[in-house]
Design an enzyme around this catalytic site. Structure first.
Site, PDB file in Angstrom:
ATOM      1  N   HIS A  62       0.845  -1.190   0.000  1.00 28.66           N
ATOM      2  CA  HIS A  62       0.000   0.000   0.000  1.00 28.66           C
ATOM      3  C   HIS A  62       0.888   1.251   0.000  1.00 28.66           C
ATOM      4  O   HIS A  62       2.098   1.163   0.230  1.00 28.66           O
ATOM      5  CB  HIS A  62      -0.938   0.024   1.222  1.00 28.66           C
ATOM      6  CG  HIS A  62      -0.234   0.070   2.534  1.00 28.66           C
ATOM      7  ND1 HIS A  62      -0.117  -1.019   3.370  1.00 28.66           N
ATOM      8  CD2 HIS A  62       0.404   1.078   3.168  1.00 28.66           C
ATOM      9  CE1 HIS A  62       0.552  -0.687   4.446  1.00 28.66           C
ATOM     10  NE2 HIS A  62       0.888   0.589   4.355  1.00 28.66           N
TER      11      HIS A  62
HETATM   12  P1  TYD Z   1      -2.279  -3.653   7.268  1.00 31.50           P
HETATM   13  O1  TYD Z   1      -2.145  -2.208   6.952  1.00 31.50           O
HETATM   14  O2  TYD Z   1      -2.944  -4.499   6.207  1.00 31.50           O
HETATM   15  O3  TYD Z   1      -0.868  -4.290   7.625  1.00 31.50           O
HETATM   16  P2  TYD Z   1       0.472  -4.422   6.718  1.00 31.50           P
HETATM   17  O4  TYD Z   1       0.563  -3.199   5.876  1.00 31.50           O
HETATM   18  O5  TYD Z   1       1.600  -4.567   7.690  1.00 31.50           O
HETATM   19  O6  TYD Z   1       0.371  -5.662   5.901  1.00 31.50           O
HETATM   20  O7  TYD Z   1      -3.072  -3.787   8.644  1.00 31.50           O
HETATM   21  C1  TYD Z   1      -3.505  -5.054   9.147  1.00 31.50           C
HETATM   22  C2  TYD Z   1      -4.774  -4.837   9.937  1.00 31.50           C
HETATM   23  O8  TYD Z   1      -4.545  -4.017  11.072  1.00 31.50           O
HETATM   24  C3  TYD Z   1      -5.863  -4.178   9.124  1.00 31.50           C
HETATM   25  O9  TYD Z   1      -7.089  -4.844   9.414  1.00 31.50           O
HETATM   26  C4  TYD Z   1      -5.947  -2.769   9.658  1.00 31.50           C
HETATM   27  C5  TYD Z   1      -5.439  -2.919  11.090  1.00 31.50           C
HETATM   28  N1  TYD Z   1      -4.747  -1.728  11.584  1.00 31.50           N
HETATM   29  C6  TYD Z   1      -5.329  -0.923  12.537  1.00 31.50           C
HETATM   30  O10 TYD Z   1      -6.466  -1.176  12.987  1.00 31.50           O
HETATM   31  N2  TYD Z   1      -4.651   0.180  13.015  1.00 31.50           N
HETATM   32  C7  TYD Z   1      -3.422   0.484  12.552  1.00 31.50           C
HETATM   33  O11 TYD Z   1      -2.816   1.495  13.017  1.00 31.50           O
HETATM   34  C8  TYD Z   1      -2.821  -0.336  11.552  1.00 31.50           C
HETATM   35  C9  TYD Z   1      -1.462  -0.020  10.998  1.00 31.50           C
HETATM   36  C10 TYD Z   1      -3.516  -1.429  11.086  1.00 31.50           C
END
Ligand code: TYD
Length: 149
Positions: A62
């Site tokens: 992302h």
């Molecule tokens: P995600 O952004 O997909 O993780 P990565 O980029 O490391 O693969 O986030 C995973 C899950 O955590 C998603 O359901 C959103 C949640 N999340 C929060 O609730 N708060 C946060 O600050 C972050 C970073 C993620």
């Protein structure tokens, strides 16, 4: 929400930052504190960390419209692939030192891979969590960065 940061972002602006460290025979302490002396250039409003990452996993995938984030390998190691949409191919940065941060400005597509066993990836984020501030669709990212190609 403004896509301005995608139009101007460059992987050249992603930089490694040496975090302050205090070492002694009993171990080492690193610290980041908001304020004029912060090496990050932004105030940290959110901290999250990723652990129990299985071998072979890819995370991230992302970009952010607005948020600055600094990644730190608190334990173990992993690689960060940085893409500004210019078509030059991703820049790979390996993190493996708990007192080194990789600052990623908004508008940069990032993925993390090659996690070592037991690794912990901490992120120091400028903004509160807001899903609307994420770009999770690579085609949308390419549209937002189209002017660079
Ligand atoms: P995600 O952004 O997909 O993780 P990565 O980029 O490391 O693969 O986030 C995973 C899950 O955590 C998603 O359901 C959103 C949640 N999340 C929060 O609730 N708060 C946060 O600050 C972050 C970073 C993620």
């Amino acid at each position: 929400m403004s896509p301005d940061h995608h139009a101007k972002s460059s992987t050249a602006d992603c930089r490694l930052i040496e975090l302050e460290r205090f070492g002694s025979l009993e171990g080492t302490l690193s610290v980041v504190e908001n304020g004029a002396d912060s090496p990050l250039g932004y105030e940290v409003r959110r901290v999250f960390y990723v652990f129990d990452t299985p071998a072979g996993a890819t995370r991230g995938g992302h970009s952010h419209r607005l948020d600055h984030e600094t990644l730190v390998a608190l334990a173990g190691s992993f690689d960060v692939l940085l893409d500004d949409g210019s078509g030059r191919g991703p820049r790979r940065v390996s993190l493996n030192r708990p007192n080194e941060g990789l600052l990623i400005p908004p508008g940069i597509w990032r993925t993390m891979e090659n996690f070592s066993a037991g690794s912990v990836c901490m992120a120091l984020a400028e903004l509160p969590y807001d899903e609307d501030e994420y770009v999770r669709d690579y085609d949308e990212f390419l549209r937002l960065t189209a002017a660079k190609r």
